[in-house]
Enzyme design. Structure first.
Site, PDB file in Angstrom:
ATOM      1  N   ARG A 139      11.421  -0.958  11.450  1.00  0.00           N
ATOM      2  CA  ARG A 139      10.323  -0.525  12.320  1.00  0.00           C
ATOM      3  C   ARG A 139      10.194  -1.523  13.462  1.00  0.00           C
ATOM      4  O   ARG A 139      10.298  -2.727  13.246  1.00  0.00           O
ATOM      5  CB  ARG A 139       9.009  -0.499  11.526  1.00  0.00           C
ATOM      6  CG  ARG A 139       8.740   0.833  10.867  1.00  0.00           C
ATOM      7  CD  ARG A 139       7.580   0.779   9.910  1.00  0.00           C
ATOM      8  NE  ARG A 139       6.334   0.211  10.431  1.00  0.00           N
ATOM      9  CZ  ARG A 139       5.186   0.208   9.765  1.00  0.00           C
ATOM     10  NH1 ARG A 139       5.111   0.729   8.562  1.00  0.00           N
ATOM     11  NH2 ARG A 139       4.102  -0.322  10.288  1.00  0.00           N
TER      12      ARG A 139
ATOM     13  N   ARG B 238      -9.679   0.336   8.864  1.00  0.00           N
ATOM     14  CA  ARG B 238      -9.148  -0.988   9.185  1.00  0.00           C
ATOM     15  C   ARG B 238     -10.156  -1.806   9.981  1.00  0.00           C
ATOM     16  O   ARG B 238      -9.871  -2.942  10.343  1.00  0.00           O
ATOM     17  CB  ARG B 238      -7.878  -0.829  10.018  1.00  0.00           C
ATOM     18  CG  ARG B 238      -6.594  -1.044   9.232  1.00  0.00           C
ATOM     19  CD  ARG B 238      -5.470  -0.696  10.170  1.00  0.00           C
ATOM     20  NE  ARG B 238      -4.233  -1.347   9.910  1.00  0.00           N
ATOM     21  CZ  ARG B 238      -3.183  -0.717   9.387  1.00  0.00           C
ATOM     22  NH1 ARG B 238      -3.265   0.515   8.988  1.00  0.00           N
ATOM     23  NH2 ARG B 238      -2.043  -1.352   9.267  1.00  0.00           N
TER      24      ARG B 238
ATOM     25  N   ARG C  63       0.181  -8.722  13.979  1.00  0.00           N
ATOM     26  CA  ARG C  63      -0.442  -7.789  13.022  1.00  0.00           C
ATOM     27  C   ARG C  63      -1.244  -8.545  11.963  1.00  0.00           C
ATOM     28  O   ARG C  63      -2.311  -8.103  11.544  1.00  0.00           O
ATOM     29  CB  ARG C  63       0.636  -6.920  12.355  1.00  0.00           C
ATOM     30  CG  ARG C  63       1.188  -5.861  13.301  1.00  0.00           C
ATOM     31  CD  ARG C  63       2.452  -5.249  12.770  1.00  0.00           C
ATOM     32  NE  ARG C  63       2.260  -4.425  11.594  1.00  0.00           N
ATOM     33  CZ  ARG C  63       3.221  -4.139  10.725  1.00  0.00           C
ATOM     34  NH1 ARG C  63       4.435  -4.631  10.888  1.00  0.00           N
ATOM     35  NH2 ARG C  63       2.966  -3.366   9.691  1.00  0.00           N
TER      36      ARG C  63
ATOM     37  N   ARG D 103      11.870  -5.205   5.272  1.00  0.00           N
ATOM     38  CA  ARG D 103      11.579  -3.773   5.084  1.00  0.00           C
ATOM     39  C   ARG D 103      12.494  -2.915   5.969  1.00  0.00           C
ATOM     40  O   ARG D 103      12.762  -3.252   7.118  1.00  0.00           O
ATOM     41  CB  ARG D 103      10.125  -3.502   5.443  1.00  0.00           C
ATOM     42  CG  ARG D 103       9.772  -2.017   5.422  1.00  0.00           C
ATOM     43  CD  ARG D 103       8.303  -1.774   5.261  1.00  0.00           C
ATOM     44  NE  ARG D 103       7.537  -2.084   6.462  1.00  0.00           N
ATOM     45  CZ  ARG D 103       6.202  -1.972   6.521  1.00  0.00           C
ATOM     46  NH1 ARG D 103       5.518  -1.606   5.455  1.00  0.00           N
ATOM     47  NH2 ARG D 103       5.568  -2.262   7.625  1.00  0.00           N
TER      48      ARG D 103
ATOM     49  N   LYS E 260       0.826  -1.220   0.000  1.00  0.00           N
ATOM     50  CA  LYS E 260       0.000   0.000   0.000  1.00  0.00           C
ATOM     51  C   LYS E 260       0.857   1.265   0.000  1.00  0.00           C
ATOM     52  O   LYS E 260       0.662   2.161  -0.806  1.00  0.00           O
ATOM     53  CB  LYS E 260      -0.947   0.027   1.224  1.00  0.00           C
ATOM     54  CG  LYS E 260      -1.892  -1.159   1.299  1.00  0.00           C
ATOM     55  CD  LYS E 260      -2.877  -1.030   2.448  1.00  0.00           C
ATOM     56  CE  LYS E 260      -2.261  -1.007   3.843  1.00  0.00           C
ATOM     57  NZ  LYS E 260      -1.610  -2.269   4.233  1.00  0.00           N
TER      58      LYS E 260
HETATM   59  P1  AMP Z   1       0.746   0.817   9.126  1.00  0.00           P
HETATM   60  O1  AMP Z   1       1.906   1.702   8.920  1.00  0.00           O
HETATM   61  O2  AMP Z   1      -0.438   1.182   8.268  1.00  0.00           O
HETATM   62  O3  AMP Z   1       1.095  -0.642   9.043  1.00  0.00           O
HETATM   63  O4  AMP Z   1       0.240   1.075  10.632  1.00  0.00           O
HETATM   64  C1  AMP Z   1       1.092   0.813  11.740  1.00  0.00           C
HETATM   65  C2  AMP Z   1       0.267   0.647  13.000  1.00  0.00           C
HETATM   66  O5  AMP Z   1      -0.479   1.845  13.276  1.00  0.00           O
HETATM   67  C3  AMP Z   1      -0.793  -0.457  12.924  1.00  0.00           C
HETATM   68  O6  AMP Z   1      -0.270  -1.743  13.201  1.00  0.00           O
HETATM   69  C4  AMP Z   1      -1.768   0.021  14.012  1.00  0.00           C
HETATM   70  O7  AMP Z   1      -1.283  -0.246  15.309  1.00  0.00           O
HETATM   71  C5  AMP Z   1      -1.758   1.523  13.797  1.00  0.00           C
HETATM   72  N1  AMP Z   1      -2.780   1.923  12.801  1.00  0.00           N
HETATM   73  C6  AMP Z   1      -2.569   2.436  11.560  1.00  0.00           C
HETATM   74  N2  AMP Z   1      -3.734   2.690  10.938  1.00  0.00           N
HETATM   75  C7  AMP Z   1      -4.712   2.312  11.800  1.00  0.00           C
HETATM   76  C8  AMP Z   1      -6.127   2.292  11.737  1.00  0.00           C
HETATM   77  N3  AMP Z   1      -6.801   2.709  10.646  1.00  0.00           N
HETATM   78  N4  AMP Z   1      -6.804   1.858  12.839  1.00  0.00           N
HETATM   79  C9  AMP Z   1      -6.162   1.449  13.930  1.00  0.00           C
HETATM   80  N5  AMP Z   1      -4.833   1.410  14.061  1.00  0.00           N
HETATM   81  C10 AMP Z   1      -4.106   1.849  13.005  1.00  0.00           C
END
Ligand code: AMP
Length: 217
Positions: free
Chosen positions: A160, A88, A171, A127, A13
């Site tokens: 990360r 999400r 996750r 990553r 994404k």
């Molecule tokens: P990402 O970079 O999109 O993988 O997001 C990293 C982390 O941020 C996720 O594992 C969640 O803990 C939190 N997060 C990101 N977007 C959301 C969302 N829409 N709802 C809830 N938690 C989120």
């Protein structure tokens, strides 16, 4: 153009969002980036969100819906936006629907990046991100020119903390339980477009570009 990028962590994404931003001028709104920045800056929201992120769980809906609503009120996303990592949960999807309806707007499409879980684990473990400008690399498919150094700003590349194996597992479970139902939700609304996110980044980018060019036509 108002679109959502949906898919498991590591589906591509973020990588494709940057390309779409360049090719189509649509602004990327990444909840993950906003949350990480709040954590880095130790804001109240960041402090609350940190424990969820580190555990591979979702930050509570009310917090995330609040930050997205606030972000979508800004001028640069008035006519078009691309949501990366939001919604999400079904709760978030319904809240977004209500917000857009209230503002007299509608979504054009939801791009679902379809990838198998072995590939996701492989991508997330390799990553690396720039701790300065957040540019993303992959040691296998998209390595930096110089090991450990960002091509764009010379910043240090790090892993990360939520890309560690034990957090990746959580996750993926969180995705299956809470986010996967959105595929059906958007399919039933006729908005879902499946993009096979396997093969080279270039191949996937071509598929995305072809679809979005049609949408824009
Ligand atoms: P990402 O970079 O999109 O993988 O997001 C990293 C982390 O941020 C996720 O594992 C969640 O803990 C939190 N997060 C990101 N977007 C959301 C969302 N829409 N709802 C809830 N938690 C989120």
């Amino acid at each position: 153009m108002r679109i959502i990028l949906l898919g498991p962590p590591g589906a591509g994404k973020g990588t494709h969002a940057s390309r779409i931003e360049k090719d189509f001028g649509v602004v990327q709104v990444s909840t993950g980036d906003m949350i990480r920045s709040a954590i880095k800056n130790k804001t109240d929201m960041g402090k609350k969100a940190n424990e969820y992120v580190q555990a591979g769980k979702l930050v509570p809906d009310d917090i995330v819906i609040g930050i997205v609503k606030e972000r979508l009120l800004q001028d640069d996303v008035k006519d078009s936006f691309m949501l990366d990592g939001f919604p999400r949960t079904l709760e978030q999807a319904k809240a977004l629907e209500n917000i857009l309806e209230e503002w007299g707007m509608h979504l054009d499409a939801v791009l679902y990046f379809d990838v198998n879980s072995d590939e996701v684990v492989r991508r997330l473990s390799s990553r690396r991100v720039c701790e300065n400008c957040q540019a993303t690399y992959n040691l296998i498919s998209m390595p930096p020119r110089q090991e450990g150094v960002c091509d764009h700003c010379g910043g240090k590349l790090i892993q990360r903390t939520d890309d560690r194996p034990e957090v990746i597992k959580q996750r993926l479970e969180t995705y299956e339980e809470q986010t996967r139902p959105l595929v059906e939700f958007y399919e039933s609304k006729g908005l879902l477009h499946r993009v096979v996110s396997m093969g080279s980044i270039e191949d996937v980018a071509e598929r995305v570009k072809e679809f979005l060019a049609g949408l824009n036509a």
